[in-house]
Design a protein around this motif. Structure first.
Motif, PDB file in Angstrom:
ATOM      1  N   SER A  68       0.848  -1.177   0.000  1.00 10.85           N
ATOM      2  CA  SER A  68       0.000   0.000   0.000  1.00 10.85           C
ATOM      3  C   SER A  68       0.888   1.232   0.000  1.00 10.85           C
ATOM      4  N   PRO A  72      -2.857   3.282   7.258  1.00  7.55           N
ATOM      5  CA  PRO A  72      -4.030   3.986   7.782  1.00  7.55           C
ATOM      6  C   PRO A  72      -3.842   4.399   9.240  1.00  7.55           C
ATOM      7  N   TYR A  75      -8.625   5.719   9.627  1.00  7.11           N
ATOM      8  CA  TYR A  75      -9.623   5.043   8.800  1.00  7.11           C
ATOM      9  C   TYR A  75      -9.237   3.577   8.647  1.00  7.11           C
ATOM     10  N   ASP A  76     -10.184   2.766   8.172  1.00  7.61           N
ATOM     11  CA  ASP A  76      -9.959   1.343   7.971  1.00  7.61           C
ATOM     12  C   ASP A  76      -9.567   1.096   6.521  1.00  7.61           C
ATOM     13  N   LEU A  77      -8.525   0.326   6.334  1.00  8.14           N
ATOM     14  CA  LEU A  77      -8.065  -0.035   4.998  1.00  8.14           C
ATOM     15  C   LEU A  77      -8.198  -1.548   4.826  1.00  8.14           C
ATOM     16  N   ASN A 122      -9.814  -1.644  -4.169  1.00  5.51           N
ATOM     17  CA  ASN A 122      -9.368  -1.038  -2.908  1.00  5.51           C
ATOM     18  C   ASN A 122     -10.560  -0.369  -2.253  1.00  5.51           C
ATOM     19  N   GLU A 123     -10.740  -0.580  -0.955  1.00  8.79           N
ATOM     20  CA  GLU A 123     -11.870   0.023  -0.251  1.00  8.79           C
ATOM     21  C   GLU A 123     -11.395   0.680   1.045  1.00  8.79           C
ATOM     22  N   TYR A 124     -11.837   1.930   1.275  1.00 12.86           N
ATOM     23  CA  TYR A 124     -11.453   2.700   2.452  1.00 12.86           C
ATOM     24  C   TYR A 124     -12.725   3.136   3.193  1.00 12.86           C
ATOM     25  N   GLU A 125     -12.625   3.188   4.510  1.00 11.26           N
ATOM     26  CA  GLU A 125     -13.768   3.609   5.324  1.00 11.26           C
ATOM     27  C   GLU A 125     -13.292   4.514   6.460  1.00 11.26           C
ATOM     28  N   TRP A 126     -13.957   5.685   6.603  1.00 12.80           N
ATOM     29  CA  TRP A 126     -13.643   6.612   7.689  1.00 12.80           C
ATOM     30  C   TRP A 126     -14.907   6.902   8.467  1.00 12.80           C
ATOM     31  N   ASN A 144     -17.241   6.194   2.816  1.00 16.50           N
ATOM     32  CA  ASN A 144     -16.797   4.940   2.210  1.00 16.50           C
ATOM     33  C   ASN A 144     -16.400   5.224   0.760  1.00 16.50           C
TER      34      ASN A 144
END
Length: 302
Positions: A68, A72, A75-77, A122-126, A144
């Motif tokens: 990567s 992070p 946030y969640d990676l 790729n997915e990111y969440e805050w 998201n």
């Protein structure tokens, strides 16, 4: 005396005519009547075939090491999700086939132009902190984002196979094993962005325009692997129709380690190429023509 001379001349004349006729007969027999070639003759056990082939393929990618662009903090990676043998990744190949057949075995050279595709996400969440949520007494702010990377790779390949025919009739099922070497001639990446925004005031999903990025530098210039499969051929008229299905296993990482972080537009969204190996299932149909014949009527033999 005259009678004796006449008798001698008569005998010589008969001998000359008989000898001449015999030589002519022998010449007709040996000079113009030759033995017809038989299917069992050694000369008939070999054949050259030349033709074209085309088909479709679908690719599987196996990551051996994940990377990567950043780590992070707030946030969640999630790990990259690879689309394995997805129907939306079907691509194609086309080329020629040069095959030498001898007593059930075939040695086949199949240069081709091949396109392969694979996709990963790729997915990111805050989310806002619990303290901020309790203080405002509102639903937590949340963002998201999902990045879909559709990769297209173009190769010029040189596969070599050894085939063995299981039967000797017009319909011939066969097995084959071999290997391939490919040279990368082009690569693109289609980047799609989507997600849900509950943090900036606009509640609901969003989807951004697709971006196309040149990706040839992400990969090494060569691809090498082994392959095996099954197939069937059918002889009709004076041509051979061939169908085969082959599994191809890539034996090396195709990612360029020195160019892993070379694209600013991808590093900015946290993306970096994993070390990956590619496998592939391909199906082909071919039409082959014999290069050797046994008569002026173009009857082929093998």
């Amino acid at each position: 005396m005259k009678h004796i001379l006449a008798a001698v001349l008569s005998v010589l004349l008969v001998f000359t005519i008989t000898s001449s006729f015999g030589q002519k007969k022998n010449k007709m027999y040996y000079g113009y009547q030759t033995k017809k070639a038989q299917p069992g003759d050694k000369f008939l056990n070999s054949q050259w075939w030349l033709g074209f082939r085309a088909g479709a393929n679908i690719t599987e990618v196996t990551p051996t090491q994940s990377y990567s662009a950043f780590s992070p903090i707030s946030y969640d990676l999630k790990e990259k999700e690879y689309n394995t043998f997805g129907l939306d990744q079907i691509s194609g190949q086309a080329g020629i086939e040069i095959t030498f057949y001898h007593k059930g075995f075939s040695f086949s050279l199949q240069p081709n132009y091949r396109r392969q595709r694979f996709t990963y996400i790729n997915e990111y969440e805050w989310k806002s902190s619990i303290i901020d949520t309790l203080a405002t007494n509102e639903l937590p702010n949340q963002l998201n984002i999902q990045y879909t990377h559709e990769n297209t790779l173009d190769y010029i390949e040189l596969p070599i196979f050894i085939k063995y025919d299981l039967t000797r009739g017009n319909l011939r099922p066969f097995i084959q094993i071999g290997g391939y070497y490919g040279t990368l001639v082009g690569a693109d990446r289609h980047l799609k962005t989507s997600g849900t925004d509950r943090a900036s005031g606009a509640i609901g999903p969003f989807k951004n325009q697709e971006t196309v990025i040149g990706a040839k530098d992400f990969y090494i210039k060569s691809s090498v692997g082994i392959a095996g499969g099954i197939g069937v051929s059918y002889d009709f008229w004076n041509v051979r129709l061939v169908f085969d299905a082959t599994y191809r296993y890539g034996m090396a990482n195709i990612t360029s380690t020195k160019n892993r972080y070379s694209k600013n537009e991808l590093v900015g969204i946290g993306d970096a190429m994993d070390d990956i190996e590619m496998s592939n299932i391909s199906c082909n149909i071919g039409l082959l023509f014999p290069l050797r014949f046994i008569s002026s009527k173009y009857d082929s033999f093998n």
